[in-house]
Design an enzyme around this catalytic site. Structure first.
Site, mmCIF file in Angstrom:
data_model
loop_
_atom_site.group_PDB
_atom_site.id
_atom_site.type_symbol
_atom_site.label_atom_id
_atom_site.label_comp_id
_atom_site.label_asym_id
_atom_site.label_seq_id
_atom_site.Cartn_x
_atom_site.Cartn_y
_atom_site.Cartn_z
ATOM 1 C CD GLU A 59 18.547 -4.862 12.049
ATOM 2 O OE1 GLU A 59 17.751 -5.281 11.192
ATOM 3 O OE2 GLU A 59 19.171 -3.774 11.936
ATOM 4 C CG HIS B 23 17.129 -11.947 2.577
ATOM 5 N ND1 HIS B 23 17.779 -11.082 1.741
ATOM 6 C CD2 HIS B 23 16.207 -11.195 3.237
ATOM 7 C CE1 HIS B 23 17.275 -9.865 1.859
ATOM 8 N NE2 HIS B 23 16.322 -9.902 2.771
#
Length: 666
Positions: A405, A472
């Site tokens: 990322e 998540h």
């Protein structure tokens, strides 16, 4: 310093002409003389800090002279020779170091923490690693535009321990990006020697693990540096690929001047002082009758006159006057919103479909817009939002990324520097932590620091209600509403998602676009089929009433609507913020002054969330109109759990109705 008149470095001039040899010398001499002057000014208190590159000039000058002037270089704070060889007027550098307006950061940052499009230079930030991924993005733009250019980026041996280094090398290798990764191995990371920094013989060996060619060069030998880099750069322009260079050199002064060099063994310092790149090359030129004492003295006098003249220009420049409006106006690049009107022809879409359609229409409108993220290409993303995009726009513009990322956010910044818009998909908003540094320290601060926009949208699938657990299901918008320079959007409906996404992509500033996963396939709405925009910073008044103002966003909007449907006797203004930064304060104040009560609902946990700031704003601006304390409702002060019954207990939804009734009964 070299005491002998004979060079102790072995030079091979190959086919270089005398003019080039003298240019190399003068370009090394100039930063050396500037540094010697700066050390005097530092002792006089006329500059605040100095990071010395004395002894490393051959690397900066050799690399820069080997590059074309339209090619980007990303230097560090010991690369003064890069800036002077690119012929930046010295008074601008002096103004930068003195915090004057003719510098590059208007007194907002110091040293070499700046960039300049005029000279194709992009300076570092203190976190060392991010510029490596930014170089990837600039190089990617070169490929996409078929420019056949090279990007050179510098780091020190200490910086190679950072994850950004490894991510950037991996991305460059996988995508075969035309980047020269330049490691200045100068012996120490501040006071930590290389023996405590890494456990391999040569840092160049790290290239092998990423399938990258690598070379080791004598960083004090200007001819070796220049000739090799020139040859490699020409090769990369013809056959784009990354190359890793390790320059062996030494740091002759402290990390910065206050650090000193007491931790360096005296014997080591003496050995390297004999390898001084400027003194040795001067001796070589004299040995070969290419330079004499008189000519050398003439060069020095010209440079000294230039230094003194430009220092005086910087001294004569007025000090910066602090001005609130100027500071705030420079936070973002100005964006003139242009309305694209929605058509009357609509189609019922789920939230996920509206986002997908909005992305696709933006890709059609901006024909160089790039989407990057894990599994976004053939697979269509884990939520299938980009399904079919590869067939429509090709793999150059819809790019699967490695799991890195940080490097991808940095590459997006590099694309922006090179004039290309991009969208980064965080597979889940939770994963942004792995790219947090470039978001909050690079994207957010670049325009304020040196006027460079970060034309990047980061898509953030977020939120609970899907039994996905602590990694998540977070709704982490408050991490970014706290960071000046970012814009943060959080739509609750398909219509808003499509229109706001289009505007976010048009806006040249960094935008985090939150998409609630639990709403993806549950919320449907009639949405115009054409491309349309919605202005940022404008809340939506979904219901009107007189008893209370409900302020919320994302899934909270639907929780509030459900509560009001179940309690038709409650007369409420329901405000869907849609945009958290910028925030529609006027809509909030106008409503609260009318109803005299306010309740703020957020899915995030309570402490430090945006509800706290909104509550404070209401207390500051609407206190006299309030008939009750401002109420905040949020999720539990724990991570979000996985199993349904625990997740349901965690969520703010189950506490909202009771809190609302308590407020009304106050």
């Amino acid at each position: 310093m070299l005491t002998s008149t004979k060079s102790l470095i072995t030079y091979d001039k190959k086919n270089l002409d005398d003019k080039t040899l003298l240019s190399l010398y003068k370009n090394m001499l100039k930063p050396r003389m500037i540094e010697e002057k700066m050390l005097i000014l530092l002792r006089q208190g006329k500059i605040s800090k100095w990071f010395s590159g004395i002894g490393q000039e051959a690397i900066s000058v050799g690399v820069t002279m080997a590059m074309q002037k339209d090619e980007y270089i990303l230097p560090m704070h010991r690369n003064l020779g890069v800036f002077t060889t690119r012929e930046i007027p010295l008074y601008r550098l002096f103004s930068q170091w003195q915090g004057k307006a003719n510098g590059f950061t208007k007194g907002r940052d110091r040293s070499f923490h700046f960039g300049t499009q005029e000279f194709n230079l992009v300076g570092m930030i203190s976190h060392l690693g991010p510029q490596l991924g930014v170089a990837d993005g600039i190089a990617l733009a070169s490929l996409l535009k078929n420019k056949k250019t090279v990007t050179a980026v510098f780091t020190g041996e200490g910086g190679t321990s950072e994850g950004d280094f490894h991510e950037a090398l991996n991305v460059a290798s996988v995508w075969q990006l035309p980047v020269l990764f330049c490691i200045e191995n100068n012996g120490y990371g501040l006071s930590t020697p290389t023996s405590e920094q890494y456990n391999c013989k040569d840092l160049a060996d790290r290239g092998k693990g990423y399938g990258i060619e690598s070379f080791i060069l004598d960083g004090n030998n200007i001819l070796e540096v220049y000739a090799t880099i020139k040859k490699l750069a020409e090769s990369i322009r013809k056959h784009p690929r990354p190359i890793l260079i390790e320059f062996k050199t030494f740091r002759m002064r402290g990390h910065e001047e206050a650090s000193g060099t007491k931790y360096v063994p005296e014997k080591l310092m003496k050995e390297w002082s004999k390898k001084d790149p400027v003194d040795n090359f001067r001796a070589y030129l004299m040995e070969n009758s290419l330079l004499n004492e008189k000519e050398d003295q003439g060069f020095r006098e010209v440079i000294l006159d230039e230094i003194n003249e430009h220092l005086q220009l910087a001294y004569d420049e007025d000090d910066i006057i602090a001005d609130v409006a100027t500071e705030l106006n420079d936070l973002y690049k100005p964006f003139q919103y242009t309305e694209s009107t929605p058509s009357t022809k609509t189609k019922e879409l789920r939230l996920i479909d509206a986002i997908s359609q909005g992305l696709k229409q933006s890709m059609e409108k901006h024909n160089d817009l790039v989407i990057m993220g894990q599994d976004v290409a053939e697979y269509g993303g884990v939520f299938k939002i980009t399904e079919g995009f590869v067939e429509a726009f090709g793999k150059e513009r819809v790019r699967n990324t490695p799991i890195c990322e940080s490097a991808i956010v940095e590459a997006a910044m590099g694309l922006s520097i090179a004039g290309i818009k991009s969208i980064v998909e965080m597979q889940f908003a939770d994963f942004v932590t792995s790219g947090f540094n470039p978001v909050v320290n690079y994207l957010a601060k670049s325009h304020y620091r040196w006027g460079q926009e970060a034309d990047v949208v980061i898509r953030m699938p977020c939120g609970g209600g899907v039994a996905a657990g602590p990694f998540h299901s977070q709704t982490n918008e408050a991490w970014f509403t706290k960071t000046p320079g970012l814009k943060v959007l959080y739509p609750a409906f398909p219509y808003d998602a499509k229109g706001l996404l289009a505007t976010a992509i048009e806006d040249p500033n960094p935008v985090l676009f939150f998409e609630h996963k639990a709403l993806y396939r549950r919320i449907r709405q009639q949405v115009p089929i054409n491309y349309f925009t919605i202005p940022l910073g404008k809340a939506a008044l979904l219901k009107e009433g007189n008893d209370v103002t409900i302020i919320t966003y994302g899934a909270g909007v639907h929780w509030a609507l459900e509560t009001l449907d179940n309690n038709p006797d409650i007369s409420a203004d329901l405000i869907d913020l849609r945009s958290l930064q910028p925030l529609d304060k006027d809509a909030i104040f106008e409503s609260v002054k009318k109803t005299s009560r306010a309740i703020i609902l957020q899915e995030d946990s309570l402490f430090g969330g945006i509800a706290s700031d909104i509550s404070s704003l209401i207390m500051e601006h609407c206190f006299e109109q309030l008939d009750a304390p401002v109420k905040r409702v949020a999720s539990m002060e724990t991570p979000i759990p996985f199993i349904e019954q625990l997740e349901e207990q965690y969520m703010a939804k189950g506490r909202f109705e009771e809190a609302l009734k308590q407020l009304l009964a106050y």
